[in-house]
Design a protein around this motif. Structure first.
Motif, PDB file in Angstrom:
ATOM      1  N   HIS A 144      -4.120 -11.596  -6.808  1.00 23.76           N
ATOM      2  CA  HIS A 144      -3.902 -11.169  -5.433  1.00 23.76           C
ATOM      3  C   HIS A 144      -2.512 -11.681  -5.023  1.00 23.76           C
ATOM      4  O   HIS A 144      -1.794 -12.268  -5.836  1.00 23.76           O
ATOM      5  N   CYS A 179      -3.091  -8.944   1.691  1.00 19.32           N
ATOM      6  CA  CYS A 179      -2.964  -9.118   0.250  1.00 19.32           C
ATOM      7  C   CYS A 179      -1.886  -8.147  -0.197  1.00 19.32           C
ATOM      8  O   CYS A 179      -1.932  -6.970   0.143  1.00 19.32           O
ATOM      9  N   CYS A 183      -5.318  -5.053  -6.057  1.00 18.35           N
ATOM     10  CA  CYS A 183      -6.328  -5.862  -6.731  1.00 18.35           C
ATOM     11  C   CYS A 183      -7.676  -5.150  -6.831  1.00 18.35           C
ATOM     12  O   CYS A 183      -8.668  -5.759  -7.217  1.00 18.35           O
ATOM     13  N   HIS A 187      -8.309  -3.411  -1.809  1.00 22.04           N
ATOM     14  CA  HIS A 187      -7.077  -4.198  -1.675  1.00 22.04           C
ATOM     15  C   HIS A 187      -6.535  -4.113  -0.246  1.00 22.04           C
ATOM     16  O   HIS A 187      -6.086  -5.109   0.324  1.00 22.04           O
TER      17      HIS A 187
END
Ligand code: CUA
Length: 310
Positions: A144, A179, A183, A187
């Motif tokens: 992240h 973030c 990910c 996300h």
């Protein structure tokens, strides 16, 4: 915009990054204007005209070549000096200082632990104003990236490897972060809210967060608390006072004091909480909480219970 724009830094660490960005932008803009202007001028000035023969051809020009080598060289050296200074200012050494907050990235939420006091919370990080804080960044799964642009630099959050950043907030208010490394499906909904408070208010918040979960009052809340244990919620979610310290899902000891659910997906209201419990995949598809197939009555009992967790 002012609440999230990196052009309104609120800490010395974020300020150094923006200052570097501004200087680099101005230098680049001047060079671009100069080069494009010269190209446009030459295209016009030396355009082909039937009455004129080809312009005079130049083959090598020592003075010109020295000028256009030395000027860029000096500019790059200048930018290098500014960059190194900014790197140092945005990421000062930590001299083996213990972290103030340990932030763990999960798919798709943030866990925040305060090792000095023992507070554990999720997605909403409280900090005292006016002082630099050292964050230790860890990941429970994939890579992240922790980014609250007004308070500090951006930093990858790695599994099996700790990164560190400094943050600071000069003014007491909420700051928003995200973030910044793809990910997984959610996300985009790994939001971070940093609530900066005066040191006194922060101390009050910490004291309040350290209280054990209150004993649920009322029949519905009590049934909810019982259900919480029965249906294995405690395998993933910690509530201080209950057995185990799982970290797979957010700590719920004081969940009612948080502003949002699902790392910023919706406001933390009883209606949203009920929707979440009924089917967590509907509000935030792809999050790791399974549908517990609760009846409406069970959902209501759980909501009553969670509302006591202040
Ligand atoms: Cu976590 Cu993107």
């Amino acid at each position: 915009m002012e609440k999230t724009s990196i052009f309104h830094p609120n800490s010395p660490f974020a300020r150094s990054t923006v200052d570097l960005l501004n200087v680099t932008f101005v230098i680049s803009a001047v060079i671009m204007t100069l080069v494009c202007g010269l190209v446009a001028y030459c295209i016009w000035r030396f355009r082909g005209r039937p009455e004129h023969p080809e312009p005079h051809q130049l083959r090598g020009h020592k003075t010109l070549e020295i000028v256009w080598t030395v000027i860029p060289f000096l500019l790059l050296v200048y930018l290098l000096i500014l960059t190194v200074r900014s790197m140092y200012a945005s990421d000062p050494p930590r001299h083996n200082r213990d972290p103030d907050i340990i932030v763990t990235g999960h798919q798709f939420w943030w866990e925040a632990r305060y090792p000095k006091s023992g507070v554990v919370t999720a997605n909403e990080i409280h900090i005292p104003t006016g002082q630099p804080l050292l964050l230790r960044l860890e990941s429970a799964d994939v890579i992240h990236d922790f980014w609250v642009g007004q308070l500090g630099r951006k930093m990858d959050v790695m599994p099996d490897y700790a990164n560190f950043i400094w943050i600071q907030a000069n003014q007491p208010r909420d700051y928003y972060g995200v973030c910044a490394e793809f990910c997984g499906v959610q996300h985009a909904w790994m939001r971070i809210r940093v609530t900066a408070q005066s040191p006194e208010e922060f101390a009050d918040w910490e004291r309040q967060q350290l209280q054990p979960a209150p004993t649920p009052a009322g029949a519905s809340a009590q049934r909810g608390a019982e259900l919480f244990r029965q249906i294995t919620c405690i395998n993933c979610h910690a509530i201080r006072g209950l057995p185990g310290e799982p970290h797979a899902g957010p700590d719920l000891t004081h969940v009612a004091t948080r502003q949002t659910l699902g790392a910023g997906v919706v406001e933390n209201t009883p209606e949203h909480l009920a929707q979440w419990l009924k089917n967590p995949q509907k509000l935030k598809p792809g999050n790791l909480m399974p549908n517990m197939l609760l009846t409406d009555a069970q959902v209501q009992d759980m909501v009553s219970y969670f509302q006591t967790l202040k």
